[in-house]
Design a protein around this motif. Structure first.
Motif, PDB file in Angstrom:
ATOM      1  N   ASP A 268       0.813  -1.215   0.000  1.00  0.00           N
ATOM      2  CA  ASP A 268       0.000   0.000   0.000  1.00  0.00           C
ATOM      3  C   ASP A 268       0.850   1.270   0.000  1.00  0.00           C
ATOM      4  OD1 ASP A 268      -2.303  -1.471   0.075  1.00  0.00           O
ATOM      5  OD2 ASP A 268      -2.600  -1.290   2.231  1.00  0.00           O
ATOM      6  N   SER A 269       2.146   1.137  -0.272  1.00  0.00           N
ATOM      7  CA  SER A 269       3.061   2.260  -0.053  1.00  0.00           C
ATOM      8  C   SER A 269       2.763   3.478  -0.913  1.00  0.00           C
ATOM      9  CB  SER A 269       4.512   1.810  -0.278  1.00  0.00           C
ATOM     10  OG  SER A 269       4.687   1.334  -1.603  1.00  0.00           O
ATOM     11  N   GLN A 270       1.979   3.327  -1.980  1.00  0.00           N
ATOM     12  CA  GLN A 270       1.628   4.481  -2.799  1.00  0.00           C
ATOM     13  C   GLN A 270       0.489   5.295  -2.194  1.00  0.00           C
ATOM     14  OE1 GLN A 270       3.595   5.213  -5.460  1.00  0.00           O
ATOM     15  NE2 GLN A 270       4.739   3.427  -4.742  1.00  0.00           N
ATOM     16  N   GLN A 271      -0.121   4.785  -1.135  1.00  0.00           N
ATOM     17  CA  GLN A 271      -1.274   5.453  -0.546  1.00  0.00           C
ATOM     18  C   GLN A 271      -0.880   6.566   0.428  1.00  0.00           C
ATOM     19  OE1 GLN A 271      -4.216   4.527  -1.798  1.00  0.00           O
ATOM     20  NE2 GLN A 271      -3.018   3.061  -3.013  1.00  0.00           N
ATOM     21  N   SER A 273       2.513   9.311   1.565  1.00  0.00           N
ATOM     22  CA  SER A 273       3.808   9.851   1.176  1.00  0.00           C
ATOM     23  C   SER A 273       4.602  10.263   2.412  1.00  0.00           C
ATOM     24  CB  SER A 273       3.633  11.064   0.265  1.00  0.00           C
ATOM     25  OG  SER A 273       3.176  12.184   1.000  1.00  0.00           O
TER      26      SER A 273
END
Length: 320
Positions: A268-271, A273
């Motif tokens: 989920d790291s793009q959710q 910043s």
């Protein structure tokens, strides 16, 4: 340049400060004069030779990933405006515990003038993961939330997040000093999980929990899982007890419990910043607790303190 090097797999004594090759920024990269780095539990396990199926590393190597410092130079394709700025960055793989480090320029985050670098470095790694967990979790308003490893760097941030969201927070940790710290961060109930049958104390306080942020792993994680209500939510993201939480997937499915592991968080790291982390820190919503800052030649001592569970909150490494 000087770097803290894991010379062989083993105890903290295998970490030695050595001369290491000087890095040069390549295309898309920046060279950072490192001031501070983060030190986390998983690095101690890798040093011992654990998690070889997850991390492709062999001695000698320089550990560490998250860092803060000043940009010295940039490679081709990188805006020269970065030069001279104080930044946070993350090394691909390992190598942060050194005087100078090359990072991908797209990983850089400028540190605002109003934020001191110690706070920024202490917050960025654990804060990023904590916000990913928060993003994935159900609404916490009015929920019973159990947080294990509650006096670690990320555990304390998760307490703050759950408390601010309006949850009833139960924090489980080891020893009175850690319980007092968890209470100070917003926990409503604190429980020492060295107490036999501590999970029954959780049930007495909650009649079952809706959400678990499980950072301890192993049998402690299994005990935490037993406190979840049917239809609850369980984040198994920590493994300092020797592995991630032990639970029966068939039972979880039967009881309608959603279980998310560390790989789910990473996916989920793009959710979220790193800028989101900085904004929350500046707003006073994430306040990292720093216990000790070690010198470069004390990385072995930092690892020993983490392994002995002797720290309240974060440890940092000062490179210069």
């Amino acid at each position: 340049m000087r770097a803290a090097v894991v010379t062989e797999f083993g105890g903290p004594e295998v970490v030695q400060v050595q001369e290491w090759p000087e890095p040069v920024a390549g295309e898309g990269q920046a060279l950072v004069d490192v001031e501070l780095t983060d030190v986390i539990w998983v690095e101690t396990a890798i040093r011992r030779g654990a998690f070889g199926d997850h991390f492709d590393v062999s001695p000698p190597y320089v550990p560490g990933s998250s860092l803060g410092g000043r940009v010295l130079s940039v490679g081709a394709g990188v805006d020269e405006e970065w030069i001279g700025k104080t930044v946070l960055g993350r090394v691909d793989g390992f190598g942060a515990h050194a005087e100078r480090v090359v990072v991908q320029a797209d990983s850089l985050v400028e540190v605002p003038e109003e934020l001191n670098l110690e706070t920024a470095v202490a917050a960025i790694g654990d804060g990023f993961t904590a916000l990913l967990i928060e993003h994935a979790a159900p609404d916490l308003q009015g929920k019973e939330v159990l947080i294990t490893a509650a006096a670690g760097g990320m555990g304390l941030l998760l307490i703050q997040i759950a408390h601010q969201a309006g949850a009833h927070v139960v924090a489980a940790a080891r020893g009175q000093a850690k319980l007092d710290l968890a209470k100070a961060q917003g926990a409503d109930v604190v429980i020492d999980y060295t107490t036999p049958g501590w999970e029954k104390l959780v049930l007495d306080a909650t009649l079952g929990v809706d959400v678990v942020f499980e950072g301890a792993g192993g049998k402690l994680g299994a005990a935490a899982f037993s406190t979840v209500k049917d239809g609850g939510w369980f984040s198994a993201h920590g493994a300092p007890s020797g592995g991630f939480a032990e639970y029966d997937p068939a039972e979880a499915e039967l009881r309608g419990i959603t279980v998310r592991g560390i790989k789910d968080v990473q996916a989920d790291s793009q959710q979220v910043s790193k800028g989101d982390v900085i904004k929350r820190v500046l707003a006073g919503e994430l306040v990292p607790v720093i216990d000790r800052t070690f010198g470069l030649d004390q990385l072995g001592d930092a690892h020993r303190a983490i392994e002995n569970r002797a720290l309240l909150g974060k440890s940092l490494l000062r490179i210069r």
